[in-house]
Design an enzyme around this catalytic site. Sequence first.
Site: not given
Length: 345
Positions: A50, A52, A78, A81-82, A110-111, A203, A250, A277
């Site tokens: 990731d 991010h 990923d 985001d973040r 997943n993001h 991922h 989750r 992940h």
Amino acid sequence: MDLDQWISKVKDGQHLLEDELQLLCEYVKEILIEESNVQPVNSPVTVCGDIHGQFHDLMKLFETGGHVPETNYIFMGDFVDRGYNSLEVFTILLLLKARYPANITLLRGNHESRQLTQDLVGLVYWLWLLDIGILQTAVSIVNLIWNGGKEREVGKQSEVEVYGFYDECQRKYGNANAWRYCTDVFDYLTLSAIIDGTVLCVHGGLSPDIRTIDQIRVVDRNCEIPHEGPFCDLMWSDPEDIETWAVSPRGAGWLFGSRVTSEFNHVNNLDLVCRAHQLVQEGLKYMFQDKGLVTVWSAPNYCYRCGNVASILSFNENMEREVKFFTETENNQMRGPRTGVPYFL
């Protein structure tokens, strides 16, 4: 398109013009549509976890592992985001894919999802990941709404804020068009890669609906990530110290254990499953007695507060492995905007 000029522009901290980004996204979609759900990749290659939105750390990753095209890469999703700079991260990776399509493979995480980049699901997931309590979660969600979508860390005196990709595109372009162009590309990203036929990169993890790699090949990936099923599981599942399967906390994907992993590797003649992940404080972590699965995490000091190191996993032409570790750059917190809106409780 002058890809070399655009690469230099983004590395210098500038954004592409909106119409340039649209052109780039359309161009990369034409490349990605030709890739298999299980994209074959030859060694030598370096596998990354990731990112991010931590753009400056991505630049340090390239300094650590080598620059494209001298080094070949698989990024396991990923990208957004973040962090403060999801737009720059995804743009530079698209530019490198456009310029050197055979030297970089981009997997979906997943993001890479319209839902997760624009609503509160991503925030709740982040809070769960950091083990923040229910009360703080509730306070944070209220604070998120009060601050118009900008999540400020709970219980911290610092003004570090963690952003979603949609909000970032709105701030930087003044509209959501850039977000729409990029999220359209998400649907074209491949689901997995296989290195020399022996190492599967994905991922999240495995699925009870997938016993063979050939079953991954026939998944329809040109869509938003479903809430359940094999596509969802590949994005969301996690390994756990169990034997078989368990429900994931989750709310998506599964927990899978040692027997599941060893059987999957045996059936598919694999030596290893590489995945991302999950935050790993030490940057990389093997699972199970036979070490048939490894988690690679490539976002150092995740969310500018976790204090973790990051890693990349390199395979040479003989498939011998070398782990390279790196820490965050000093520039990380220089690019995030600040807001004077106080906490609301």
